[in-house]
Design a protein around this motif. Sequence first.
Motif, PDB file in Angstrom:
ATOM      1  N   PHE A 123       0.833  -1.206   0.000  1.00  0.00           N
ATOM      2  CA  PHE A 123       0.000   0.000   0.000  1.00  0.00           C
ATOM      3  C   PHE A 123       0.864   1.251   0.000  1.00  0.00           C
ATOM      4  N   ALA A 124       1.875   1.278   0.852  1.00  0.00           N
ATOM      5  CA  ALA A 124       2.733   2.463   0.951  1.00  0.00           C
ATOM      6  C   ALA A 124       3.528   2.692  -0.330  1.00  0.00           C
ATOM      7  N   THR A 125       3.899   1.616  -0.999  1.00  0.00           N
ATOM      8  CA  THR A 125       4.751   1.731  -2.185  1.00  0.00           C
ATOM      9  C   THR A 125       3.946   1.959  -3.461  1.00  0.00           C
TER      10      THR A 125
ATOM     11  N   GLU B 147     -14.726   7.328 -17.106  1.00  0.00           N
ATOM     12  CA  GLU B 147     -15.696   6.454 -17.750  1.00  0.00           C
ATOM     13  C   GLU B 147     -15.306   5.008 -17.466  1.00  0.00           C
ATOM     14  N   PRO B 148     -16.227   4.052 -17.717  1.00  0.00           N
ATOM     15  CA  PRO B 148     -15.906   2.647 -17.414  1.00  0.00           C
ATOM     16  C   PRO B 148     -14.652   2.130 -18.109  1.00  0.00           C
ATOM     17  N   LYS B 149     -14.293   2.696 -19.254  1.00  0.00           N
ATOM     18  CA  LYS B 149     -13.132   2.223 -20.016  1.00  0.00           C
ATOM     19  C   LYS B 149     -11.802   2.719 -19.467  1.00  0.00           C
ATOM     20  N   ASP B 150     -11.822   3.656 -18.532  1.00  0.00           N
ATOM     21  CA  ASP B 150     -10.588   4.331 -18.119  1.00  0.00           C
ATOM     22  C   ASP B 150      -9.750   3.489 -17.164  1.00  0.00           C
ATOM     23  N   PRO B 151      -8.439   3.747 -17.109  1.00  0.00           N
ATOM     24  CA  PRO B 151      -7.562   3.033 -16.172  1.00  0.00           C
ATOM     25  C   PRO B 151      -7.945   3.317 -14.720  1.00  0.00           C
ATOM     26  N   ASP B 152      -7.498   2.434 -13.847  1.00  0.00           N
ATOM     27  CA  ASP B 152      -7.818   2.577 -12.423  1.00  0.00           C
ATOM     28  C   ASP B 152      -7.289   3.881 -11.844  1.00  0.00           C
ATOM     29  N   LEU B 153      -8.063   4.386 -10.873  1.00  0.00           N
ATOM     30  CA  LEU B 153      -7.520   5.390  -9.960  1.00  0.00           C
ATOM     31  C   LEU B 153      -6.659   4.667  -8.937  1.00  0.00           C
ATOM     32  N   ILE B 154      -5.485   5.159  -8.703  1.00  0.00           N
ATOM     33  CA  ILE B 154      -4.605   4.566  -7.686  1.00  0.00           C
ATOM     34  C   ILE B 154      -4.490   5.563  -6.538  1.00  0.00           C
ATOM     35  N   ALA B 155      -4.966   5.174  -5.377  1.00  0.00           N
ATOM     36  CA  ALA B 155      -4.930   6.036  -4.193  1.00  0.00           C
ATOM     37  C   ALA B 155      -3.565   5.909  -3.533  1.00  0.00           C
ATOM     38  N   ILE B 156      -2.782   6.987  -3.608  1.00  0.00           N
ATOM     39  CA  ILE B 156      -1.438   7.021  -3.041  1.00  0.00           C
ATOM     40  C   ILE B 156      -1.519   7.656  -1.651  1.00  0.00           C
ATOM     41  N   PRO B 157      -1.108   6.934  -0.606  1.00  0.00           N
ATOM     42  CA  PRO B 157      -1.287   7.460   0.757  1.00  0.00           C
ATOM     43  C   PRO B 157      -0.371   8.631   1.069  1.00  0.00           C
ATOM     44  N   ASP B 158      -0.914   9.616   1.768  1.00  0.00           N
ATOM     45  CA  ASP B 158      -0.126  10.713   2.335  1.00  0.00           C
ATOM     46  C   ASP B 158       0.122  10.354   3.794  1.00  0.00           C
TER      47      ASP B 158
ATOM     48  N   GLY C 121      -8.167  -0.805  16.442  1.00  0.00           N
ATOM     49  CA  GLY C 121      -7.161  -1.170  15.450  1.00  0.00           C
ATOM     50  C   GLY C 121      -7.334  -0.506  14.097  1.00  0.00           C
ATOM     51  N   LEU C 122      -8.262   0.480  13.981  1.00  0.00           N
ATOM     52  CA  LEU C 122      -8.512   1.132  12.701  1.00  0.00           C
ATOM     53  C   LEU C 122      -7.792   2.475  12.619  1.00  0.00           C
ATOM     54  N   ALA C 123      -7.304   2.808  11.431  1.00  0.00           N
ATOM     55  CA  ALA C 123      -6.712   4.119  11.174  1.00  0.00           C
ATOM     56  C   ALA C 123      -7.124   4.579   9.776  1.00  0.00           C
ATOM     57  N   ILE C 124      -7.133   5.889   9.590  1.00  0.00           N
ATOM     58  CA  ILE C 124      -7.432   6.503   8.297  1.00  0.00           C
ATOM     59  C   ILE C 124      -6.145   7.073   7.718  1.00  0.00           C
ATOM     60  N   VAL C 125      -5.956   6.894   6.420  1.00  0.00           N
ATOM     61  CA  VAL C 125      -4.895   7.589   5.704  1.00  0.00           C
ATOM     62  C   VAL C 125      -5.538   8.268   4.494  1.00  0.00           C
ATOM     63  N   HIS C 126      -5.438   9.592   4.422  1.00  0.00           N
ATOM     64  CA  HIS C 126      -5.958  10.315   3.269  1.00  0.00           C
ATOM     65  C   HIS C 126      -5.012  10.113   2.087  1.00  0.00           C
ATOM     66  N   CYS C 127      -5.614   9.956   0.912  1.00  0.00           N
ATOM     67  CA  CYS C 127      -4.848   9.562  -0.267  1.00  0.00           C
ATOM     68  C   CYS C 127      -5.020  10.561  -1.408  1.00  0.00           C
ATOM     69  N   ASP C 128      -4.034  10.576  -2.287  1.00  0.00           N
ATOM     70  CA  ASP C 128      -4.059  11.398  -3.494  1.00  0.00           C
ATOM     71  C   ASP C 128      -4.266  10.481  -4.696  1.00  0.00           C
ATOM     72  N   PRO C 129      -5.439  10.552  -5.347  1.00  0.00           N
ATOM     73  CA  PRO C 129      -5.684   9.686  -6.497  1.00  0.00           C
ATOM     74  C   PRO C 129      -4.758  10.017  -7.676  1.00  0.00           C
TER      75      PRO C 129
END
Length: 446
Positions: free
Chosen positions: A42-44, A60-71, A84-92
Motif C-alpha cells: 500500500f505504501a509503495t 468512464e468505465p473504459k478508463d484506467p484505475d484510480l490509484i490512491a497514493i497514501p499521504d 485497530g482502525l486508522a485513516i490515511v488520506h490519499c491522493d488519487p
Amino acid sequence: MSANRLAALCEAAGTKFLLALFVDLNGKPCAKLVPVEAVDEFATDGVGFAGYAVGAMGQEPKDPDLIAIPDLDSFTPVPFVKEGLAIVHCDPHVLGKPWPFAPRNILKALVQQAADAGFEAWVGAEVEYFLLKRNATGELVPADDDDTAAQPCYDARAVTRMYDHLAAISVAMNQLGWGNYANDHEDGSGQFEQNFKFAEALTTADRVITLRYLLSVLAAERGMIATFMPKPYANKTGSGLHLHLSLTSGGAPVFPVDDAAEDPTGLGLSDTACAFVAGILEHASALQAVIAPTVNSYKRTSATTTASGASWAPRSPTWGGNDRTHYIRIPDKQRLELRGGDGSANPYLAIAGALAAGLDGVKRSADPGALGSGPGGSLPLTLLHAVEALEADPVVTAMLDAVLGEWPDAGLPSVATYFAQLKREEFFAWHAHVSSWEHDRYLTAF
C-alpha cells in the motif's frame, strides 16, 4: 522508505486495518480497507479503484484505475470507531500522475500557488450539523425529543442531554491532537457545532472529512443520523461550513498591521489582507458554486428568517468587522471568516476556491471598498445561477483546472466544465421532481 514509516506508524498505534480514503468532487468519502499485512504494498504502490464507480471523478468505465497514493502525514488512528482502525488520506493518481479531478490534488496545487506567491495558507473550519432520527411515521425529527425550544442556541440543558455524543467526539478530536476547544448547540433544533484549532490548509481539509466520518458513524451507533445537509428544515437555521483564513510569509503573519495610520479600515488589517478580502468578494458569485454546491444550499442563503429570528447566512457579498451578517466577517486582525459556505461543501474545493479568489485580489492589489460594502448585487439565487457565474469566472474555473496542465495531451475535458455540468444536471434533476408543494398549490387551483 515510506513503507517502513507507515509500518512503524501502524505498530506504534496498534493499527490492524487502514482506511485508504479520498473524496470525489461531491465530497463523497471513498475507501478500501487495507490490512496491516499489506502495508508495504500500500505504501509503495497505493491501492486501486474503478474510477467510474467512485462517482464524480471524471472517469468512464473504459478508463484506467484510480490509484490512491497514501499521504503518510495524514495517518489518523481512530480506535474509538473500531479497535485497530486508522485513516490515511490519499491522493488519487492515474498512470502515475495526479488525477486532475481529485479535490485533494486541486487543493495541493493551490497551496503550491500560494507558496509560489510567498505565502503559507492557514485555515480553521466550523463544522455545523444536525442530529436527527426518524419517528414512528418516518418523519425526520431532532434526535433529542426535548429539543423544542423556540431559541435553542447554546441551551445548557440541550447540550447536557447530548453529553455522551458530544463528549465522545471531543475526546476523539483531542486524542488526535486537533485541539477541540468548544462544543455547542447551534441555532436550529437538533443542530450542533464542535470546534477545533486551525492548521495548514490541507490538514484542516483532511480533518473536516475525518470529522464528518466520525460524526456519521458514531451518531449511527447511537441510533442517530448526523447530517451536513445545508437546510434540512425550511423554518430552521441551516448548517454552514464557515472558513477562517489567514496567510503567513516565512511564518510571519501578513494580515495584521501595527501602524494605525496605514489602516483606514480601523480593523488592524494590512493592504494584503484587504486585497485578499477584495478578491473573495469579487469572485463570490462564482465561488458559491463551489462552497454552496447543492440545490438545497440556496434554501439557506436565500432564507430571510427562521424560527429563531435570523438565518445567519449572507445574501450579498459584503464585508464587515465582527458582524455575522456579512459574507466576510473580520473577527480580529489575524484572520477573516468566509461565511458563504455550507455543510455540503467539499472542504478541499472550498478552501482551494477561497485561496484562488483571495490570491487573485492580492496579485491585483484589489480594493474591497468601505466596510459594510461589496461589489454590489446579491449572491446567486439558485445553484443554476451559481453555475452560470462559475462558468463566466476565469479565476475560479482555473482553480478547478489547476492540475489539468499535467495532462496536456490526454484529451481530458476541463474539470471546471465537468463540475459545472455535474451541478447543472443536479439542478435540473431537482427541477424535474414534482413536489407536495406543487400539489398543494396547483392541484385544484385552476
